[in-house]
Design a protein around this motif. Sequence first.
Motif, PDB file in Angstrom:
ATOM      1  N   GLY A   1       0.818  -1.213   0.000  1.00 46.37           N
ATOM      2  CA  GLY A   1       0.000   0.000   0.000  1.00 46.37           C
ATOM      3  C   GLY A   1       0.847   1.255   0.000  1.00 46.37           C
ATOM      4  N   ARG A   2       1.901   1.251   0.813  1.00 41.38           N
ATOM      5  CA  ARG A   2       2.810   2.412   0.859  1.00 41.38           C
ATOM      6  C   ARG A   2       3.493   2.605  -0.486  1.00 41.38           C
ATOM      7  N   TRP A   3       3.940   1.513  -1.094  1.00 37.86           N
ATOM      8  CA  TRP A   3       4.586   1.589  -2.400  1.00 37.86           C
ATOM      9  C   TRP A   3       3.613   2.150  -3.445  1.00 37.86           C
ATOM     10  N   GLY A   4       2.359   1.699  -3.401  1.00 40.02           N
ATOM     11  CA  GLY A   4       1.362   2.195  -4.346  1.00 40.02           C
ATOM     12  C   GLY A   4       1.113   3.679  -4.182  1.00 40.02           C
ATOM     13  N   LEU A   5       1.020   4.143  -2.945  1.00 34.57           N
ATOM     14  CA  LEU A   5       0.803   5.567  -2.707  1.00 34.57           C
ATOM     15  C   LEU A   5       2.016   6.375  -3.152  1.00 34.57           C
TER      16      LEU A   5
ATOM     17  N   ALA B   1       2.260   9.412  -5.839  1.00 34.68           N
ATOM     18  CA  ALA B   1       2.818  10.714  -5.452  1.00 34.68           C
ATOM     19  C   ALA B   1       4.077  11.042  -6.237  1.00 34.68           C
ATOM     20  N   SER B   2       4.452  10.215  -7.178  1.00 34.78           N
ATOM     21  CA  SER B   2       5.644  10.424  -8.018  1.00 34.78           C
ATOM     22  C   SER B   2       6.915  10.595  -7.205  1.00 34.78           C
TER      23      SER B   2
ATOM     24  N   TRP C   1       6.006  14.129   0.177  1.00 36.54           N
ATOM     25  CA  TRP C   1       4.693  14.252   0.809  1.00 36.54           C
ATOM     26  C   TRP C   1       3.962  12.914   0.852  1.00 36.54           C
ATOM     27  N   GLY C   2       4.328  11.989  -0.018  1.00 38.95           N
ATOM     28  CA  GLY C   2       3.766  10.648   0.054  1.00 38.95           C
ATOM     29  C   GLY C   2       4.169   9.968   1.351  1.00 38.95           C
ATOM     30  N   THR C   3       5.433  10.105   1.723  1.00 40.79           N
ATOM     31  CA  THR C   3       5.920   9.534   2.987  1.00 40.79           C
ATOM     32  C   THR C   3       5.231  10.206   4.164  1.00 40.79           C
TER      33      THR C   3
END
Length: 136
Positions: free
Chosen positions: A20-24, A28-29, A33-35
């Motif tokens: 899920g984290r990898w997908g987000l 987020a390119s 901010w994804g992290t």
Amino acid sequence: MSEGGALAAVAAGGAVGSLGRWGLASLASGAVWGTLLVNLSGAFAMGLLVTWLARRVPHPLARPFLAVGLLGGWTTYSGVALDAHGLVGDGLLGLLGYLVTTLGVGVGAALLGLVIGDRLWHSNAVADEIVAEGEL
């Protein structure tokens, strides 16, 4: 509960959380901010989870799967460290802003999750005891 069962629950939860984290992060390119989003949402979810588990007699594998595995795989301190390193070149203000936001708002998100969870599930001191004992 067998140690093997707990290990399998942590591994399965970790796989789901990490994917899920990898997908987000892909959406987020690769932006920092994804992290930040996964860490803040993970802190909030942990607060909710603590209060939810405190009101039930959960399956013995619920905590290993959800708290250690899923949320452990979803959130990432190593990602914060890497993102902070990447922000060093953008100046001290941006770096400090990111770190303060991550830590400060992260703690706030966990507390907000605890408060909302208490209201949703009419929790009691058991949630505080779980946090204090480090059972998650």
